[in-house]
Design an enzyme around this catalytic site. Sequence first.
Site, PDB file in Angstrom:
ATOM      1  N   LYS A  84      15.159   8.211  10.429  1.00 20.37           N
ATOM      2  CA  LYS A  84      15.227   8.600   9.014  1.00 20.37           C
ATOM      3  C   LYS A  84      16.501   9.407   8.731  1.00 20.37           C
ATOM      4  O   LYS A  84      17.014   9.388   7.609  1.00 20.37           O
ATOM      5  CB  LYS A  84      13.982   9.388   8.615  1.00 20.37           C
ATOM      6  CG  LYS A  84      12.700   8.538   8.599  1.00 20.37           C
ATOM      7  CD  LYS A  84      12.742   7.404   7.587  1.00 20.37           C
ATOM      8  CE  LYS A  84      11.404   6.704   7.434  1.00 20.37           C
ATOM      9  NZ  LYS A  84      11.416   5.610   6.445  1.00 20.37           N
ATOM     10  N   GLN A  99       0.859  -1.202   0.000  1.00 20.36           N
ATOM     11  CA  GLN A  99       0.000   0.000   0.000  1.00 20.36           C
ATOM     12  C   GLN A  99       0.890   1.245   0.000  1.00 20.36           C
ATOM     13  O   GLN A  99       2.112   1.158   0.086  1.00 20.36           O
ATOM     14  CB  GLN A  99      -0.951   0.011   1.194  1.00 20.36           C
ATOM     15  CG  GLN A  99      -0.276   0.180   2.542  1.00 20.36           C
ATOM     16  CD  GLN A  99      -1.261   0.195   3.707  1.00 20.36           C
ATOM     17  OE1 GLN A  99      -2.335  -0.416   3.655  1.00 20.36           O
ATOM     18  NE2 GLN A  99      -0.916   0.883   4.774  1.00 20.36           N
ATOM     19  N   TYR A 121      11.210   8.646  15.002  1.00 16.00           N
ATOM     20  CA  TYR A 121      11.052   8.600  13.538  1.00 16.00           C
ATOM     21  C   TYR A 121      12.114   9.463  12.855  1.00 16.00           C
ATOM     22  O   TYR A 121      12.852   8.994  11.983  1.00 16.00           O
ATOM     23  CB  TYR A 121       9.649   9.090  13.168  1.00 16.00           C
ATOM     24  CG  TYR A 121       9.363   9.042  11.680  1.00 16.00           C
ATOM     25  CD1 TYR A 121       9.197   7.836  11.022  1.00 16.00           C
ATOM     26  CD2 TYR A 121       9.265  10.214  10.930  1.00 16.00           C
ATOM     27  CE1 TYR A 121       8.936   7.790   9.659  1.00 16.00           C
ATOM     28  CE2 TYR A 121       8.999  10.180   9.567  1.00 16.00           C
ATOM     29  CZ  TYR A 121       8.838   8.962   8.942  1.00 16.00           C
ATOM     30  OH  TYR A 121       8.591   8.916   7.588  1.00 16.00           O
ATOM     31  N   THR A 176      -1.457   8.685   2.635  1.00 21.90           N
ATOM     32  CA  THR A 176      -1.385   7.222   2.506  1.00 21.90           C
ATOM     33  C   THR A 176      -2.259   6.606   3.599  1.00 21.90           C
ATOM     34  O   THR A 176      -2.676   7.299   4.529  1.00 21.90           O
ATOM     35  CB  THR A 176       0.070   6.729   2.708  1.00 21.90           C
ATOM     36  OG1 THR A 176       0.465   7.021   4.062  1.00 21.90           O
ATOM     37  CG2 THR A 176       1.045   7.371   1.744  1.00 21.90           C
ATOM     38  N   PRO A 177      -2.504   5.290   3.523  1.00 20.03           N
ATOM     39  CA  PRO A 177      -3.312   4.661   4.571  1.00 20.03           C
ATOM     40  C   PRO A 177      -2.769   4.910   5.974  1.00 20.03           C
ATOM     41  O   PRO A 177      -3.545   5.129   6.918  1.00 20.03           O
ATOM     42  CB  PRO A 177      -3.270   3.179   4.201  1.00 20.03           C
ATOM     43  CG  PRO A 177      -3.111   3.184   2.712  1.00 20.03           C
ATOM     44  CD  PRO A 177      -2.216   4.354   2.405  1.00 20.03           C
ATOM     45  N   SER A 178      -1.438   4.903   6.132  1.00 23.38           N
ATOM     46  CA  SER A 178      -0.926   5.104   7.497  1.00 23.38           C
ATOM     47  C   SER A 178      -1.152   6.541   7.961  1.00 23.38           C
ATOM     48  O   SER A 178      -1.418   6.771   9.144  1.00 23.38           O
ATOM     49  CB  SER A 178       0.545   4.708   7.617  1.00 23.38           C
ATOM     50  OG  SER A 178       1.353   5.565   6.876  1.00 23.38           O
ATOM     51  N   ARG A 188       0.179  23.115   6.861  1.00 20.09           N
ATOM     52  CA  ARG A 188       1.630  23.288   6.725  1.00 20.09           C
ATOM     53  C   ARG A 188       2.119  22.997   5.295  1.00 20.09           C
ATOM     54  O   ARG A 188       3.316  22.951   5.038  1.00 20.09           O
ATOM     55  CB  ARG A 188       2.376  22.475   7.777  1.00 20.09           C
ATOM     56  CG  ARG A 188       2.312  20.996   7.630  1.00 20.09           C
ATOM     57  CD  ARG A 188       3.019  20.311   8.802  1.00 20.09           C
ATOM     58  NE  ARG A 188       3.272  18.913   8.481  1.00 20.09           N
ATOM     59  CZ  ARG A 188       3.396  17.955   9.370  1.00 20.09           C
ATOM     60  NH1 ARG A 188       3.307  18.229  10.656  1.00 20.09           N
ATOM     61  NH2 ARG A 188       3.645  16.719   8.992  1.00 20.09           N
ATOM     62  N   ASP A 222       5.881  -7.350   0.321  1.00 21.62           N
ATOM     63  CA  ASP A 222       5.259  -6.731   1.501  1.00 21.62           C
ATOM     64  C   ASP A 222       5.136  -7.799   2.584  1.00 21.62           C
ATOM     65  O   ASP A 222       5.078  -8.997   2.276  1.00 21.62           O
ATOM     66  CB  ASP A 222       3.878  -6.153   1.175  1.00 21.62           C
ATOM     67  CG  ASP A 222       3.402  -5.139   2.228  1.00 21.62           C
ATOM     68  OD1 ASP A 222       3.523  -3.923   1.963  1.00 21.62           O
ATOM     69  OD2 ASP A 222       2.937  -5.558   3.302  1.00 21.62           O
TER      70      ASP A 222
HETATM   71  P1  NAD Z   1       1.958   2.868   4.772  1.00 18.80           P
HETATM   72  O1  NAD Z   1       2.626   3.190   6.090  1.00 18.80           O
HETATM   73  O2  NAD Z   1       0.561   3.290   4.577  1.00 18.80           O
HETATM   74  O3  NAD Z   1       2.104   1.330   4.460  1.00 18.80           O
HETATM   75  C1  NAD Z   1       3.234   0.672   4.907  1.00 18.80           C
HETATM   76  C2  NAD Z   1       3.400  -0.633   4.170  1.00 18.80           C
HETATM   77  O4  NAD Z   1       4.551  -1.246   4.729  1.00 18.80           O
HETATM   78  C3  NAD Z   1       2.242  -1.600   4.366  1.00 18.80           C
HETATM   79  O5  NAD Z   1       1.934  -2.191   3.123  1.00 18.80           O
HETATM   80  C4  NAD Z   1       2.808  -2.614   5.355  1.00 18.80           C
HETATM   81  O6  NAD Z   1       2.244  -3.894   5.220  1.00 18.80           O
HETATM   82  C5  NAD Z   1       4.266  -2.593   4.976  1.00 18.80           C
HETATM   83  N1  NAD Z   1       5.147  -3.039   6.059  1.00 18.80           N
HETATM   84  C6  NAD Z   1       5.092  -2.665   7.351  1.00 18.80           C
HETATM   85  N2  NAD Z   1       6.028  -3.305   8.044  1.00 18.80           N
HETATM   86  C7  NAD Z   1       6.693  -4.088   7.168  1.00 18.80           C
HETATM   87  C8  NAD Z   1       7.758  -5.006   7.290  1.00 18.80           C
HETATM   88  N3  NAD Z   1       8.314  -5.274   8.478  1.00 18.80           N
HETATM   89  N4  NAD Z   1       8.192  -5.649   6.183  1.00 18.80           N
HETATM   90  C9  NAD Z   1       7.625  -5.404   4.990  1.00 18.80           C
HETATM   91  N5  NAD Z   1       6.592  -4.577   4.802  1.00 18.80           N
HETATM   92  C10 NAD Z   1       6.135  -3.921   5.896  1.00 18.80           C
HETATM   93  O7  NAD Z   1       2.878   3.448   3.601  1.00 18.80           O
HETATM   94  P2  NAD Z   1       3.518   4.866   3.410  1.00 18.80           P
HETATM   95  O8  NAD Z   1       2.870   5.896   4.295  1.00 18.80           O
HETATM   96  O9  NAD Z   1       3.588   5.074   1.946  1.00 18.80           O
HETATM   97  O10 NAD Z   1       5.010   4.696   3.991  1.00 18.80           O
HETATM   98  C11 NAD Z   1       5.983   3.998   3.254  1.00 18.80           C
HETATM   99  C12 NAD Z   1       7.339   4.583   3.592  1.00 18.80           C
HETATM  100  O11 NAD Z   1       7.332   5.982   3.302  1.00 18.80           O
HETATM  101  C13 NAD Z   1       7.752   4.463   5.046  1.00 18.80           C
HETATM  102  O12 NAD Z   1       9.133   4.176   5.120  1.00 18.80           O
HETATM  103  C14 NAD Z   1       7.479   5.845   5.606  1.00 18.80           C
HETATM  104  O13 NAD Z   1       8.277   6.162   6.714  1.00 18.80           O
HETATM  105  C15 NAD Z   1       7.845   6.690   4.407  1.00 18.80           C
HETATM  106  N6  NAD Z   1       7.277   8.041   4.431  1.00 18.80           N
HETATM  107  C16 NAD Z   1       5.933   8.208   4.506  1.00 18.80           C
HETATM  108  C17 NAD Z   1       5.420   9.491   4.551  1.00 18.80           C
HETATM  109  C18 NAD Z   1       3.940   9.730   4.670  1.00 18.80           C
HETATM  110  O14 NAD Z   1       3.554  10.861   5.023  1.00 18.80           O
HETATM  111  N7  NAD Z   1       3.096   8.773   4.372  1.00 18.80           N
HETATM  112  C19 NAD Z   1       6.284  10.598   4.518  1.00 18.80           C
HETATM  113  C20 NAD Z   1       7.653  10.387   4.419  1.00 18.80           C
HETATM  114  C21 NAD Z   1       8.140   9.096   4.373  1.00 18.80           C
END
Ligand code: NAD
Length: 247
Positions: free
Chosen positions: A153, A15, A149, A184-186, A207, A36
């Site tokens: 990062k 996702q 976090y 995103t879903p999270s 922001r 995943d």
């Molecule tokens: P999400 O958090 O909505 O989904 C995370 C996905 O990671 C899920 O499909 C989950 O099943 C999978 N996952 C979780 N733990 C796992 C593991 N141990 N092994 C394999 N897969 C695993 O997705 P997102 O928000 O797009 O985040 C993805 C990445 O982008 C992350 O590293 C997050 O820190 C980074 N990020 C997100 C944002 C944001 O605002 N959404 C901003 C900056 C960076």
Amino acid sequence: MRLQGKRILITAAGQGIGRASALACAAEGAEVIATDRDPALLADLAAPGLRSMVLDVTDRAMIARVAAEAGALDGLFNCAGVVVNGSLQDCTEQDWDFSFRLNVDAMFHMTRALMPGLLEAAEKNGAASILNMASMCSSIKGFVNRCAYGSSKAAVIGLTKSIAADYVKQGLRCNALCPGTVDTPSLRGRIASAADPVQAEKDFIARQPMGRLPTVEDMAPMVVYLLSDESRFVTGQAVFVDGGVTI
Ligand code: NAD
């Protein structure tokens, strides 16, 4: 087709940004191994040239199995990561440890395991590319309530630069993607669990200089670019896609 002939493995492709990136890479002609932890999220992920594999990146035995099956790889997108809330005093030791275990340690182990396959492709084709998921919230910018976090990062950016420096002469590039807050879903989960979800969403949008939250489709073109040969002279960089938050 900017990724024609390239073989790319993506983590956390079930996702969010990982999924959009897997579909974008496949649309650009890549052979994509979309992985995943959650098989249910992979069940409906389909595109020509894309196959999925279950992989929990914190499981070393699973990493070894996937690496053996993946073989030579032109690209690796280490996307898996987690957002944990809390200031220095609020975040628990478990939160701190888990953030580093998933956001940093797993990336280290994944990349080490897949490095022979990446170097094989780099030697054969003259190029291979690793993309590590960092965040604007890292060594770039401090955010309220994101101690573990942001720290983890920041470590991703350090790891990225170290890999870039060590392998630049072998044709292997390594960059870090630093998104702003992405819809995103999270993120939806974080908004829903806030004391006042409506206000929380407004605050996230407030922001954003561009007046909206970015979508996963706003991220995917940069992922394609950094995994493609179009970015052949770009390595060791923390690349921001943040809609101007860090201007
Ligand atoms: P999400 O958090 O909505 O989904 C995370 C996905 O990671 C899920 O499909 C989950 O099943 C999978 N996952 C979780 N733990 C796992 C593991 N141990 N092994 C394999 N897969 C695993 O997705 P997102 O928000 O797009 O985040 C993805 C990445 O982008 C992350 O590293 C997050 O820190 C980074 N990020 C997100 C944002 C944001 O605002 N959404 C901003 C900056 C960076």
